[in-house]
Structures are given as C-alpha cells and as structure tokens.
Design an enzyme around this catalytic site. Sequence first.
Site, PDB file in Angstrom:
ATOM      1  N   GLY A 146      23.002   6.699  -9.963  1.00 35.97           N
ATOM      2  CA  GLY A 146      22.317   6.819 -11.112  1.00 35.97           C
ATOM      3  C   GLY A 146      20.521   6.500 -11.015  1.00 35.97           C
ATOM      4  N   CYS A 147      20.038   7.171 -11.920  1.00 35.66           N
ATOM      5  CA  CYS A 147      18.430   6.703 -11.785  1.00 35.66           C
ATOM      6  C   CYS A 147      18.131   5.399 -11.984  1.00 35.66           C
ATOM      7  CB  CYS A 147      17.662   7.792 -12.617  1.00 35.66           C
ATOM      8  SG  CYS A 147      18.279   7.794 -14.285  1.00 35.66           S
TER       9      CYS A 147
END
Length: 343
Positions: A146-147
Amino acid sequence: MKVGIIGASGYGGLELIRLLHGHPEVEKIDLFTSSEEGTIFSDKYAHLMNIYNEPLHKINLDHLASLDVVFTSTPSGVSSKLLPSLVGKGPKLIDLSGDFRLPEDEYRQWYQKDPAPADALNQSVYGLTEWNREQIKNASIIANPGCYPTAVLLSLLPAIKHSLIDAAGLIIDAKSGVSGAGNKPNQMAHFSEANENLSIYKVNKHQHIPEIEQGFGLFAEKQRPITFSTHLIPMTRGILAASYAPLAEGVTEQQLIDCYQDVYQNEEFVRFNTTASKFSTNQVYGSNYCDLQLHVDPRTNRVTFVSVIDNLVKGAAGQAIQNMNVQFDLDESTGLNVIPLFV
C-alpha cells in the site's frame, strides 16, 4: 513483453499505462474491464488520444493467460477472486489492491471482505522491492504494498531492524493527497469537502495498520502494535509520513545517519538526505522516488523520521513496475527513470 491491466480506468491503472508506455521491453498493453467492454479508452480519457485508441477488453482467462504480466489495479475483493485462476498459467501476477497482503483472518477483520483462497495467499510475496527482491524474483503473485506502508516502512525499517529506536514509543503521522481515495465519487474527496480543509480519517482503524506491523515483523523481526494516523490534504498527489520515536539508549544521530546511508547507498529509488532545508512532496511528484530525512531532538531524546512519495507511483504503479523488472531480471529503473515534476 505483453502486458495486461485489469482496472485500467482507476488512477493506479492510468499510471501503469503512462509508465509502461515508455518501457522499452513492453510491446503491447491490453486493458480489461468488467463493465465497459468495447469502449475506446481514449474516448474516456482524452489525454490518451492517438496514444491508446483501442477498445477495452472483456475479462477473459484465456486471453489473460496468454500474456507475460497481468497487473490488477482493482478495488479490494476483486483480484482475490480472479488471480487464483491464473496462478501457474503463464503470466506474472502483480496485485495493486490489498487482497494478498494479509493473512485470512486479518484481511477479513480490516477489510471486511472474504479473503483470497489460502493456497493462493500462501504463494504470494509482499512486494516491498528494496527489502524483498530475492523473494519477489520467483513469486507466483506479488502483493504490491500500500501507499502509506511503502512510505512508512522504507523510512523506519533500518532503525527498527538495528534497534536504534524504542519501537514501543513509536507514533506515525501520515498525510495524503485526495488521489489516494481513488476516482470513485465519495464525500470526503468531494471538492467542496476537501478544498481548504484538513481531515483525519479512519482513526485507529486504517487497513494499512496491520500491513505496517506485518512489515516490521517480516523485515526487522520486530512486530508490535503501532499508533498510526492518516490525514487528507487538499492536493492531488503525494504522501508525507512523519514518525516519532525515542532513541534507544546510547544511540546518537550520527549512528542513525550511518545506518541509513549504509542500508540505502545502492538503492536508486530511495534517496536519504541529511542537508536539505526544504523537504516536501513536490520533490518526488510523478516519480518512483522515496525521499527520506531524520532529525534528532537532543532536548527530548526523540528522533523524527520523514518520508515523501508520490502515492500513485512509488506507492502503487511505479513500485509494481519495479517489481516486474525484478521478476524479468531487468534493471530496476527500466521505464521508471524519470525526473520528478517539481511544479
């Protein structure tokens, strides 16, 4: 290479198209849809006029199996049902959603969806490139991070792995542009709600919390609960993660600096900087870089770690392509060696 993208009309998918279009080893990109078969993609996105004028393809397992790589940039709960049927059928599988990042029980708890089948989960590898290349090389499924976890893990893993901070006192504060919410309409990202506003959201409930904790366990062998807060900033792209922790007893700022320089000295896309007086998201905008800084406060004996990434590139499409390059034994910068857009 022949590449397929499922979920091409989302922001992550559009970044995959932008970057893969300039990748010298990619000869063809097929775009797949579950609801807009036959739509000319450049009619939907005018910036691709005369660049991608082909129609969207219906999702077809035989077609997908004929490709070299399949990226899924879909909402959670989609790739978990689709990708298991493609394991071992030919293409490399790189998932940008959260469907293959967590064990079954944790995924069900934090995503409120049914997890992927256990045999597929067991064949997936967490794709934090700088810390897991050897596992990535031969993975059946790559779970692209994920970011937020990308920004946080890259900034904290060296200190945690080498016991330079007291992780029990760690607090992580992260802020993201509105593109992180995706392109589906929602109230929080609505212009009237986001403009000239700062919001905190999913307090103590963000689905990236267990992913970060798991990353500490995977790469630093020190998994423990964290305090992690996320905020929405009225800008399009970018994440700035600031993390605060007490120094371990006897540790100096120079030891921290030496550790980070040693860990990341050969990493093209992680830039550790100790001197820049201005440190902001626009220095990585549109690029696959993660920039890092750290600062020790001698008054409190605490250290502040700061990292910035473009959430759609290093936090999504760029890291996915970096992982593809690893799998095909290409230079990791292939197709990604672009200068950030500063203004």
